[in-house]
Design a protein around this motif. Sequence first.
Motif, PDB file in Angstrom:
ATOM      1  N   VAL A   6       0.857  -1.182   0.000  1.00  0.00           N
ATOM      2  CA  VAL A   6       0.000   0.000   0.000  1.00  0.00           C
ATOM      3  C   VAL A   6       0.895   1.235   0.000  1.00  0.00           C
ATOM      4  N   LYS A   7       0.444   2.254  -0.735  1.00  0.00           N
ATOM      5  CA  LYS A   7       1.234   3.468  -0.883  1.00  0.00           C
ATOM      6  C   LYS A   7       0.571   4.634  -0.174  1.00  0.00           C
ATOM      7  N   SER A   8       1.405   5.469   0.420  1.00  0.00           N
ATOM      8  CA  SER A   8       0.925   6.709   1.001  1.00  0.00           C
ATOM      9  C   SER A   8       2.013   7.766   0.905  1.00  0.00           C
ATOM     10  N   GLU A   9       1.599   8.980   0.604  1.00  0.00           N
ATOM     11  CA  GLU A   9       2.545  10.089   0.649  1.00  0.00           C
ATOM     12  C   GLU A   9       2.754  10.430   2.116  1.00  0.00           C
ATOM     13  N   PRO A  10       4.009  10.477   2.570  1.00  0.00           N
ATOM     14  CA  PRO A  10       4.245  10.723   3.989  1.00  0.00           C
ATOM     15  C   PRO A  10       3.690  12.059   4.485  1.00  0.00           C
TER      16      PRO A  10
END
Length: 137
Positions: A6-10
């Motif tokens: 899963v990807k998330s912008e910090p």
Amino acid sequence: MAYWLVKSEPSVWSWDQQVGRGAKGEPWTGVRNHTAKQNLEKMKKGDLAFYYHSNEGKEIVGIVEIIREAYLDPTDKSAKFVCVDIKADKPLKTPVTLAAIKADNKLAEMDLVKYSRLSVQSVTAEQWKHVCKLGGL
């Protein structure tokens, strides 16, 4: 067990924020891509996912566990998309960068390389083991 990424912008939702949610975890909301939605629908309680910081950092920084299977995403007014709940499991000892993944022949077929914009991806057991090794686990 299946494995995911899963990807998330910090700057939007970081690994540290995810860790801060503790055992209660956090709904993984906001997915608006149909392929990513299908991946969320396939996730089962107990599956594991790599937590990837996109745009800033571009690296796998930790592992999360799926603690609630797919349900309607409360942030989606159209009621077409789903979310799952995840909780932080453990950080990688050494983050695994996108550059390192692209440079590794064993990971050439990883969805992260082939479908770089997809926010929820499947990961094979072999890829999982190799990335864990690269990350010091």
